[in-house]
Design an enzyme around this catalytic site. Structure first.
Site, PDB file in Angstrom:
ATOM      1  N   LYS A  73       0.834  -1.204   0.000  1.00 41.34           N
ATOM      2  CA  LYS A  73       0.000   0.000   0.000  1.00 41.34           C
ATOM      3  C   LYS A  73       0.875   1.264   0.000  1.00 41.34           C
ATOM      4  O   LYS A  73       0.666   2.168  -0.791  1.00 41.34           O
ATOM      5  CB  LYS A  73      -0.955   0.002   1.214  1.00 41.34           C
ATOM      6  CG  LYS A  73      -1.938  -1.167   1.176  1.00 41.34           C
ATOM      7  CD  LYS A  73      -2.904  -1.154   2.342  1.00 41.34           C
ATOM      8  CE  LYS A  73      -2.265  -1.416   3.690  1.00 41.34           C
ATOM      9  NZ  LYS A  73      -1.574  -2.711   3.799  1.00 41.34           N
ATOM     10  N   THR A  74       1.855   1.301   0.895  1.00 42.64           N
ATOM     11  CA  THR A  74       2.744   2.471   0.959  1.00 42.64           C
ATOM     12  C   THR A  74       3.530   2.606  -0.349  1.00 42.64           C
ATOM     13  O   THR A  74       3.707   3.704  -0.883  1.00 42.64           O
ATOM     14  CB  THR A  74       3.728   2.316   2.138  1.00 42.64           C
ATOM     15  OG1 THR A  74       2.975   1.989   3.301  1.00 42.64           O
ATOM     16  CG2 THR A  74       4.520   3.585   2.388  1.00 42.64           C
ATOM     17  N   ARG A 226       6.468  -8.237   1.725  1.00 40.46           N
ATOM     18  CA  ARG A 226       7.372  -7.850   2.813  1.00 40.46           C
ATOM     19  C   ARG A 226       7.951  -9.087   3.503  1.00 40.46           C
ATOM     20  O   ARG A 226       9.144  -9.139   3.813  1.00 40.46           O
ATOM     21  CB  ARG A 226       6.672  -6.963   3.841  1.00 40.46           C
ATOM     22  CG  ARG A 226       7.643  -6.524   4.951  1.00 40.46           C
ATOM     23  CD  ARG A 226       7.014  -5.666   6.019  1.00 40.46           C
ATOM     24  NE  ARG A 226       6.581  -4.402   5.488  1.00 40.46           N
ATOM     25  CZ  ARG A 226       5.423  -3.824   5.798  1.00 40.46           C
ATOM     26  NH1 ARG A 226       4.596  -4.404   6.635  1.00 40.46           N
ATOM     27  NH2 ARG A 226       5.098  -2.681   5.277  1.00 40.46           N
TER      28      ARG A 226
HETATM   29  P1  ADP Z   1       2.122  -1.962   3.211  1.00 36.81           P
HETATM   30  O1  ADP Z   1       2.178  -0.455   3.146  1.00 36.81           O
HETATM   31  O2  ADP Z   1       0.924  -2.542   2.514  1.00 36.81           O
HETATM   32  O3  ADP Z   1       2.286  -2.500   4.613  1.00 36.81           O
HETATM   33  P2  ADP Z   1       4.637  -1.795   1.773  1.00 36.81           P
HETATM   34  O4  ADP Z   1       4.238  -0.904   0.651  1.00 36.81           O
HETATM   35  O5  ADP Z   1       5.446  -1.176   2.872  1.00 36.81           O
HETATM   36  O6  ADP Z   1       3.362  -2.549   2.386  1.00 36.81           O
HETATM   37  O7  ADP Z   1       5.414  -3.050   1.125  1.00 36.81           O
HETATM   38  C1  ADP Z   1       6.371  -3.799   1.816  1.00 36.81           C
HETATM   39  C2  ADP Z   1       7.556  -4.124   0.947  1.00 36.81           C
HETATM   40  O8  ADP Z   1       7.168  -5.160   0.037  1.00 36.81           O
HETATM   41  C3  ADP Z   1       8.033  -2.975   0.058  1.00 36.81           C
HETATM   42  O9  ADP Z   1       9.093  -2.281   0.628  1.00 36.81           O
HETATM   43  C4  ADP Z   1       8.500  -3.641  -1.205  1.00 36.81           C
HETATM   44  O10 ADP Z   1       9.886  -3.937  -1.107  1.00 36.81           O
HETATM   45  C5  ADP Z   1       7.724  -4.925  -1.239  1.00 36.81           C
HETATM   46  N1  ADP Z   1       6.615  -4.874  -2.203  1.00 36.81           N
HETATM   47  C6  ADP Z   1       5.323  -4.584  -1.916  1.00 36.81           C
HETATM   48  N2  ADP Z   1       4.559  -4.694  -3.006  1.00 36.81           N
HETATM   49  C7  ADP Z   1       5.372  -5.055  -4.023  1.00 36.81           C
HETATM   50  C8  ADP Z   1       5.149  -5.342  -5.415  1.00 36.81           C
HETATM   51  N3  ADP Z   1       3.945  -5.274  -5.956  1.00 36.81           N
HETATM   52  N4  ADP Z   1       6.222  -5.670  -6.166  1.00 36.81           N
HETATM   53  C9  ADP Z   1       7.449  -5.769  -5.607  1.00 36.81           C
HETATM   54  N5  ADP Z   1       7.720  -5.532  -4.294  1.00 36.81           N
HETATM   55  C10 ADP Z   1       6.696  -5.174  -3.517  1.00 36.81           C
END
Ligand code: ADP
Length: 349
Positions: A73-74, A226
């Site tokens: 999401k982030t 993650r």
């Molecule tokens: P959330 O905000 O949903 O908790 P993040 O955006 O922080 O998740 O994602 C966690 C990590 O997973 C990111 O730093 C990235 O390295 C990896 N990641 C997430 N989504 C993807 C994607 N679609 N493709 C490649 N890596 C991803």
């Protein structure tokens, strides 16, 4: 202290769900929609909305992102800012304590910037009220002075895009949800996408990994990038200590065994949850609060991190009367009971 407030140190081998400083997310985080793997339809639609907003020279509609932690999401919020060529301003709802916290951030935004609020279900009502006007009219009310002489000044804002992210969409008030023009629901990643992500991450981290090792890792990371990236780093450690230049299937099998991750990608705590429901509560139903206390976790962690994957794997059910294990869970744990269950046993691979 209720279990909701409880915040202990994470168990030793715990892989999620919090963001940790050593995640090195800066390196692995995709920067463009092209690098963002998986989440097909969601990504394709968003690409259209971004292109249209750019063409009109307008800010993108406010965007609501929901789904379990670690699914991107982030990352997607940052990508939206990159694709719009706009600044990314990030905060989280618990950090917006006082009106001045929100005013400071909103007034710093320039035309079409992206303002990201994580954990948006935790906004205070007073902040939420201010956000309504900001989202609708690009204005914000500031109270100047105190007591009887206090007056309200309505300040204009630049048009911006609010991106709100939450693991608990059901806890966000409907007036707030209704003000978002676009909603993206993240789902767990399929094996093919997870394999592509692990190959990409290994390439960036400069780690060699065999195809079948990558496939096994991809299946063992609960559909969550993650968790996958964390597992990859642990496997690199195991390979290096064993003097291997490459992460092989053998390294991964041994590594997963050491981390107590089984063939369904369940961690020790997942199995503990299922076992407690079976052994102490006759398979359920048991309330989430009681269950959280029994496993010594906060109910937020239970509901946001553990349960969604257990439900998706078909091992747990949420019912109005509480949590129940499924016959499949009995099979997976190698326990008797649970009626017409399938056998799967708790074999690792
Ligand atoms: P959330 O905000 O949903 O908790 P993040 O955006 O922080 O998740 O994602 C966690 C990590 O997973 C990111 O730093 C990235 O390295 C990896 N990641 C997430 N989504 C993807 C994607 N679609 N493709 C490649 N890596 C991803």
């Amino acid at each position: 202290m209720t279990s909701k407030e409880k915040k202990g140190p994470p168990p030793e081998q715990y892989l999620g769900p919090e963001k940790k400083p050593n995640d090195d997310d800066g390196t692995l985080r995709p920067q463009s929609l092209g690098e963002f793997l998986g989440q097909g339809t969601l990504k394709e639609n968003l690409a259209v909305f971004i292109a249209a907003a750019r063409k009109r020279g307008e800010s993108l509609d406010h965007l609501f992102l929901t789904g379990p932690p670690g699914l991107g999401k982030t990352t997607l919020a940052q990508i939206v800012a990159n694709e719009l060529g706009a600044k990314f301003v990030q905060t989280s709802a618990p950090a917006l304590d006082k009106p001045k916290d929100l005013i400071g951030l909103l007034t710093s935004l320039e035309q079409n910037d992206v303002f990201f609020i994580d954990e948006i279900h935790r906004l205070k009502p007073i902040i939420e009220e201010m956000l309504f006007i900001a989202m609708e009219d690009y204005k914000i009310d500031c109270v100047i002075g105190q007591g009887p002489g206090a007056r309200t000044l309505r300040l204009p804002l630049q048009s911006f895009t609010l991106v709100g992210a939450t693991t608990k969409a059901g806890n966000v008030s409907s007036p707030l949800v209704n003000r978002f023009g676009i909603t993206c629901r993240f789902s767990f990643y399929g094996t093919e996408d997870m394999e592509a992500i692990v190959r990409r991450s290994a390439g960036i981290l400069n780690i060699g990994i065999n195809a079948d090792a990558a496939a096994l890792l991809a299946r063992s990371a609960r559909g969550t990038p993650r968790v996958l990236n964390r597992l990859l780093r642990r496997m690199r450690d195991f390979a290096q200590v064993q003097g291997e230049a490459l992460i092989t299937r053998q390294v991964v099998e041994e590594g997963l065994r050491r981390l107590e991750i089984d063939g369904l990608g369940l961690e020790k705590y997942d199995r503990e949850i299922l076992r407690i429901i079976v052994e102490r509560y006759g398979g359920g139903p048991v309330g989430a609060e009681t269950l959280a206390i029994s496993i010594g976790e906060s109910s937020d962690t239970l509901e946001d991190y553990y349960e969604p994957y257990l439900i998706q794997a078909g091992l747990l059910q949420r019912t109005p009367r509480g949590r129940m294990v499924t016959p499949l869970a009995y099979g997976h744990l190698g326990l008797s009971g649970g009626g017409d269950r399938e056998t799967g046993r708790n074999s690792l691979f």
